[in-house]
Design a protein around this motif. Structure first.
Motif, PDB file in Angstrom:
ATOM      1  N   ILE A 327       5.681   7.445   4.355  1.00  0.00           N
ATOM      2  CA  ILE A 327       5.112   6.098   4.557  1.00  0.00           C
ATOM      3  C   ILE A 327       4.018   6.152   5.617  1.00  0.00           C
ATOM      4  CG2 ILE A 327       5.617   3.697   5.169  1.00  0.00           C
ATOM      5  CD1 ILE A 327       8.495   4.159   4.299  1.00  0.00           C
ATOM      6  N   LYS A 330       0.907   7.464   4.089  1.00  0.00           N
ATOM      7  CA  LYS A 330       0.357   6.479   3.150  1.00  0.00           C
ATOM      8  C   LYS A 330      -0.473   5.415   3.873  1.00  0.00           C
ATOM      9  CE  LYS A 330       1.797   2.946  -0.203  1.00  0.00           C
ATOM     10  NZ  LYS A 330       2.958   2.296  -0.858  1.00  0.00           N
ATOM     11  N   VAL A 331       0.081   4.868   4.961  1.00  0.00           N
ATOM     12  CA  VAL A 331      -0.652   3.796   5.652  1.00  0.00           C
ATOM     13  C   VAL A 331      -1.843   4.359   6.437  1.00  0.00           C
ATOM     14  CG1 VAL A 331       1.392   2.326   5.768  1.00  0.00           C
ATOM     15  CG2 VAL A 331       0.824   3.778   7.710  1.00  0.00           C
ATOM     16  N   PHE A 362       0.718  -5.310   0.856  1.00  0.00           N
ATOM     17  CA  PHE A 362       1.942  -4.598   1.243  1.00  0.00           C
ATOM     18  C   PHE A 362       2.973  -4.645   0.121  1.00  0.00           C
ATOM     19  CE2 PHE A 362       0.517  -6.540   5.423  1.00  0.00           C
ATOM     20  CZ  PHE A 362      -0.120  -5.382   5.857  1.00  0.00           C
ATOM     21  N   GLU A 367       6.234  -1.096   4.579  1.00  0.00           N
ATOM     22  CA  GLU A 367       4.808  -0.772   4.591  1.00  0.00           C
ATOM     23  C   GLU A 367       4.047  -1.677   5.563  1.00  0.00           C
ATOM     24  OE1 GLU A 367       0.859  -0.485   1.718  1.00  0.00           O
ATOM     25  OE2 GLU A 367       2.846  -0.628   0.782  1.00  0.00           O
ATOM     26  N   THR A 371       2.145  -0.268   8.825  1.00  0.00           N
ATOM     27  CA  THR A 371       0.706  -0.571   8.974  1.00  0.00           C
ATOM     28  C   THR A 371       0.424  -1.177  10.336  1.00  0.00           C
ATOM     29  OG1 THR A 371       0.481  -0.924   6.587  1.00  0.00           O
ATOM     30  CG2 THR A 371      -1.227  -1.870   8.001  1.00  0.00           C
TER      31      THR A 371
END
Length: 446
Positions: A327, A330-331, A362, A367, A371
């Motif tokens: 995660i 990803k962000v 999101f 997420e 973020t």
């Protein structure tokens, strides 16, 4: 049965007022605490309940002297800063203990800076970002011109650590850790009060400056016990780390504020640094210490409440999250900013920010939270770099609330791979620092 020798410490925060007894190994053996509701000042703004707090301190100490299992050998104080107590000829408070968030008239601030070479020149020479009443010296200016009827009754002005010491000893002192805490009073280049202090006639109100390692004694009715002159709590919290570590480090003390403290960085401040809430403190011996501040605790609280409301989750959900590298990657791979900050201003650090939070982007709460933490740690990195630059620091200790947040810690580690990020905590660190200080001072004076 022999009594256990102990050091007594009052640790006075804005919310909790605590009393500790530490044994000779500086382990806590007794604690009590109290809270006092604010009382309105003459303008209706909340002020500290000074009389109630003072009475509690004296009663608590007298009760501790009667405890059969302990013998108090020393006393000291740590308190929050930017708070002045003004007393009359009899030593009684002449004004309320004004809250440093109390508004100061803008026209008065404008006039003050005009008289003192302009805002940023003044702030640079005093290492004090423009913070209105949070610059405690300006509280004196405010009283002189906005409340002359109260000002005329002032005989002495103490910062709070030295006032509570005065309560117990009758000795009038000032100390470096309070004077050097964004007060607007101290000229860091001249190592003396700024010229405006004499021009306004304030020097005579400020008691003699003493080293934090000064030892005085409590009044006879309070045991005639060796006593310190008090210390600003942020400076006190640094002392256990200085005692423990031999290599240069930065302490990132987190809570409502994230305060990055580099006691090994003596470089003068620039105007750009001041605009980014970077300043200098003075150590117990009057040496400059570079720090930077970021209002991350309140920002975190605001964003979390917004996320809980949007995703219909119960409070405390974020505490169940563990670090997930997938995660995180990803962000971090997304270049656009998706969080609209409420308190923090990324533009102050030349960083971009979203005008409004992009909730549709999101997939889920995780997420969104990752973020936010990614964008928050970008800001934290910029703030840290203000005190890291030009120093040989290899370690950052993180204490306070965020030291238990694995996502905050791991993201910082990824962004500062050359440094060791160490979650650490000295329980009741400011009280422990005050205890260390008075015990060291007593040994030096033996």
């Amino acid at each position: 049965m022999a009594k256990l020798p102990v050091t007594a410490i009052f640790d006075i925060g804005r919310t909790n007022k605590k009393f500790f007894l530490f044994n000779e190994q500086l382990k806590e053996v007794h604690q009590s605490y109290e809270r006092f509701e604010p009382i309105p000042d003459e303008d209706g703004f909340p002020a500290e309940a000074l009389q109630a707090m003072s009475e509690w301190m004296l009663t608590t100490f007298l009760d501790a002297l009667k405890l059969e299992e302990f013998e108090i050998k020393a006393l000291n104080f740590s308190t929050h800063g930017a708070s002045f107590v003004h007393v009359d000829e009899l030593g009684d408070p002449a004004t309320p203990l004004y809250d440093y968030l109390k508004p100061c008239p803008e026209e008065l601030l404008d006039r003050f800076y005009q008289e003192n070479g302009g805002k940023m020149n003044f702030c640079r020479s005093t290492s004090s970002p423009p913070l209105a009443m949070l610059n405690s010296g300006l509280q004196l200016y405010f009283l002189k011109y906005a409340k002359p009827e109260k000002f005329k009754n002032i005989k002495h002005s103490f910062h709070l650590p030295q006032y509570v010491s005065f309560l117990f000893t009758g000795e009038k002192t000032s100390d470096f850790t309070s004077l050097g805490c964004h007060t607007g009073l101290w000229d860091f280049e001249k190592k003396d009060y700024h010229p405006w202090v004499d021009r306004e006639g304030f020097r005579c109100l400020l008691p003699p400056i003493k080293s934090g390692k000064t030892v005085i004694r409590t009044k006879p009715e309070l045991g005639n016990i060796p006593c310190g002159i008090g210390i600003h709590d942020s400076s006190a919290a640094l002392l256990p780390y200085l005692k423990q570590e031999s290599e240069p480090f930065v302490l990132l003390s987190t809570g409502t504020w994230a305060i990055a403290i580099n006691p090994f960085n003596k470089s003068p401040l620039t105007k750009k640094e001041l605009k980014r809430d970077c300043l200098q403190f003075l150590s117990v011996l009057g040496e400059p210490i570079k720090i930077s501040r970021l209002f991350i605790g309140e920002e975190h609280k605001f964003q979390i409440e917004a996320m809980y409301a949007h995703f219909h989750l119960e409070r405390g959900t974020y505490k169940k999250l563990t670090f997930d590298d997938a995660i995180c990657q990803k962000v971090r791979a997304k270049s656009e900013k998706r969080i609209a900050f409420h308190y923090l201003k990324p533009g102050d650090f030349d960083l971009e920010s979203a005008e409004k939070t992009d909730w549709a982007s999101f997939e889920n709460f995780e997420e969104a939270y990752y973020t936010f933490m990614n964008e928050l740690t970008d800001l934290q990195l910029s703030s840290l770099n203000l005190v890291l630059e030009g120093s040989s620091v290899k370690q950052i200790f993180i204490d306070g609330g965020f030291n238990a947040n694995p996502i905050f810690l791991e993201m910082l580690r990824k962004k500062l791979p050359e440094l060791e990020i160490i979650p650490s905590d000295f329980p009741n660190g400011s009280a422990l620092g005050a205890a260390m200080l008075i015990n060291e001072a007593i040994k030096l004076n033996e």
